[in-house]
Design a protein around this motif. Structure first.
Motif, PDB file in Angstrom:
ATOM      1  N   GLN A 200       0.926  -1.262  -0.041  1.00 59.85           N
ATOM      2  CA  GLN A 200       0.002  -0.059   0.060  1.00 59.85           C
ATOM      3  C   GLN A 200       0.823   1.326  -0.079  1.00 59.85           C
ATOM      4  OE1 GLN A 200      -1.693   1.372   3.494  1.00 59.85           O
ATOM      5  NE2 GLN A 200      -3.798   1.310   2.586  1.00 59.85           N
ATOM      6  N   ALA A 201       1.808   1.178   0.826  1.00 59.85           N
ATOM      7  CA  ALA A 201       2.732   2.447   0.986  1.00 59.85           C
ATOM      8  C   ALA A 201       3.522   2.563  -0.354  1.00 59.85           C
ATOM      9  CB  ALA A 201       3.949   2.310   2.335  1.00 59.85           C
ATOM     10  N   ARG A 202       4.053   1.402  -1.056  1.00 57.29           N
ATOM     11  CA  ARG A 202       4.863   1.639  -2.255  1.00 57.29           C
ATOM     12  C   ARG A 202       3.833   2.052  -3.355  1.00 57.29           C
ATOM     13  NH1 ARG A 202       6.309  -3.104  -2.026  1.00 57.29           N
ATOM     14  NH2 ARG A 202       4.704  -3.983  -3.572  1.00 57.29           N
ATOM     15  N   ALA A 203       2.574   1.810  -3.266  1.00 56.09           N
ATOM     16  CA  ALA A 203       1.730   2.251  -4.141  1.00 56.09           C
ATOM     17  C   ALA A 203       1.393   3.894  -3.998  1.00 56.09           C
ATOM     18  CB  ALA A 203       0.176   1.327  -4.591  1.00 56.09           C
ATOM     19  N   LEU A 204       1.395   4.223  -2.802  1.00 58.44           N
ATOM     20  CA  LEU A 204       1.141   5.472  -2.820  1.00 58.44           C
ATOM     21  C   LEU A 204       2.295   6.513  -3.182  1.00 58.44           C
ATOM     22  CD1 LEU A 204      -0.631   5.286   0.740  1.00 58.44           C
ATOM     23  CD2 LEU A 204      -1.843   5.779  -1.403  1.00 58.44           C
ATOM     24  N   ARG A 205       3.420   5.919  -3.055  1.00 59.88           N
ATOM     25  CA  ARG A 205       4.463   6.709  -3.238  1.00 59.88           C
ATOM     26  C   ARG A 205       4.601   6.827  -4.806  1.00 59.88           C
ATOM     27  NH1 ARG A 205       7.310   3.302   0.491  1.00 59.88           N
ATOM     28  NH2 ARG A 205       8.199   2.074  -1.183  1.00 59.88           N
ATOM     29  N   GLU A 206       4.542   5.619  -5.623  1.00 57.48           N
ATOM     30  CA  GLU A 206       4.445   5.567  -7.028  1.00 57.48           C
ATOM     31  C   GLU A 206       3.376   6.502  -7.582  1.00 57.48           C
ATOM     32  OE1 GLU A 206       4.694   1.693  -7.875  1.00 57.48           O
ATOM     33  OE2 GLU A 206       6.843   1.245  -6.971  1.00 57.48           O
ATOM     34  N   ILE A 207       2.068   6.450  -7.248  1.00 53.44           N
ATOM     35  CA  ILE A 207       1.090   7.197  -7.743  1.00 53.44           C
ATOM     36  C   ILE A 207       1.473   8.635  -8.015  1.00 53.44           C
ATOM     37  CG2 ILE A 207      -1.526   7.939  -7.379  1.00 53.44           C
ATOM     38  CD1 ILE A 207      -1.629   5.039  -6.074  1.00 53.44           C
ATOM     39  N   GLY A 208       1.900   9.372  -6.831  1.00 57.22           N
ATOM     40  CA  GLY A 208       1.961  10.783  -7.217  1.00 57.22           C
ATOM     41  C   GLY A 208       2.900  11.171  -8.454  1.00 57.22           C
ATOM     42  N   PRO A 209       4.044  10.536  -8.490  1.00 55.66           N
ATOM     43  CA  PRO A 209       4.814  11.047  -9.572  1.00 55.66           C
ATOM     44  C   PRO A 209       4.271  10.670 -11.097  1.00 55.66           C
ATOM     45  CG  PRO A 209       6.362  10.275  -7.966  1.00 55.66           C
ATOM     46  CD  PRO A 209       4.872   9.972  -7.652  1.00 55.66           C
TER      47      PRO A 209
END
Length: 248
Positions: A200-209
């Motif tokens: 979940q945390a990895r997905a949130l980090r990648e979605i922004g950029p």
């Protein structure tokens, strides 16, 4: 044996679907589709003319018009010795009773046996009321989810640890789905579960950029009683926007 009534209703619905604004498809249910007709009767969103008709005679056939966003209308025969049809809104599936609190039923209408004239009546009356009711119900289902804007996706932490967003356009929605979000077809809400917090945390980090590269901003909304995991992306704060008060 030729069934004139079946052909009449199905043909009317087909033409009507093509004349309504936006894109609609038509599907005919015959008397053999007993379970579908019962389920459809229970979802007719009406407390007036159409409800009265259904109380007097169960559905023997019907045509369902569907729009890609999940909106549906049903076309029924009239049984009061008059020509024409009844057209009613269909309520979304599997929503809690609370979602309908304070929402007026978009009661159906009677139309003549003319799909072109009927399309004008539906678009100018029933469809406008139905879209308003749908928006209210979907807002109620959203609960504490802060609404997104066309140029910004607002991700809201939920009490169960999941993250949700709505409404979201097709471009942003594709990015969310690619990172594990699942869209509810009835409400349009995208949710990312907390079953795997690292994922979940990895997905949130990648979605922004990725969204930023598409010209779409991101914001992460925290409920007052929750602190976001430190691994989550650090988005810009969401614009303040209060949800509509619900009452019935």
């Amino acid at each position: 044996m030729y069934d004139y009534e079946t052909e009449r209703l199905a043909s009317f619905a087909d033409v009507l679907a093509g004349e309504l604004p936006d894109t609609w498809t038509s599907f005919y249910h015959s008397s053999e589709d007993k379970d579908d007709l019962v389920e459809l009767s229970n979802r007719v969103w009406d407390l007036d003319l159409v409800a009265e008709s259904l109380s007097e005679r169960p559905l023997q056939q019907a045509a369902v018009l569907s729009r890609p966003d999940g909106a549906q209308l049903v076309v029924l025969d009239r049984h009061d010795e008059r020509d024409g049809f009844l057209i009613a809104a269909v309520a979304p599936r599997s929503l809690p009773d609370e979602a309908y609190r304070g929402v007026h039923e978009p009661n159906g209408i009677a139309v003549a046996d003319d799909p072109f004239l009927s399309a004008e009546q539906v678009a100018g009356d029933l469809l406008a009321r139905y879209d308003t009711a749908l928006a209210q119900v979907r807002h109620n289902v959203m609960g504490g989810i802060q609404p997104s804007q066309p140029d910004r996706v607002v991700l809201t932490w939920q009490q169960d640890g999941s993250v949700a967003a709505a409404p979201v356009g097709e471009t942003a929605g594709a990015v969310l789905v690619a990172h594990g979000f699942i869209q509810d077809p009835q409400t349009g809400i995208y949710r990312l579960s907390a079953d795997d917090t690292r994922a979940q945390a990895r997905a949130l980090r990648e979605i922004g950029p990725q969204l930023d590269a598409l010209g779409i901003g991101t914001a992460l909304q925290h409920p007052a009683a929750r602190t976001a995991p430190t691994a989550a992306m650090p988005p810009a704060p969401a614009a303040s926007r209060n949800p509509t008060t619900r009452a019935r």
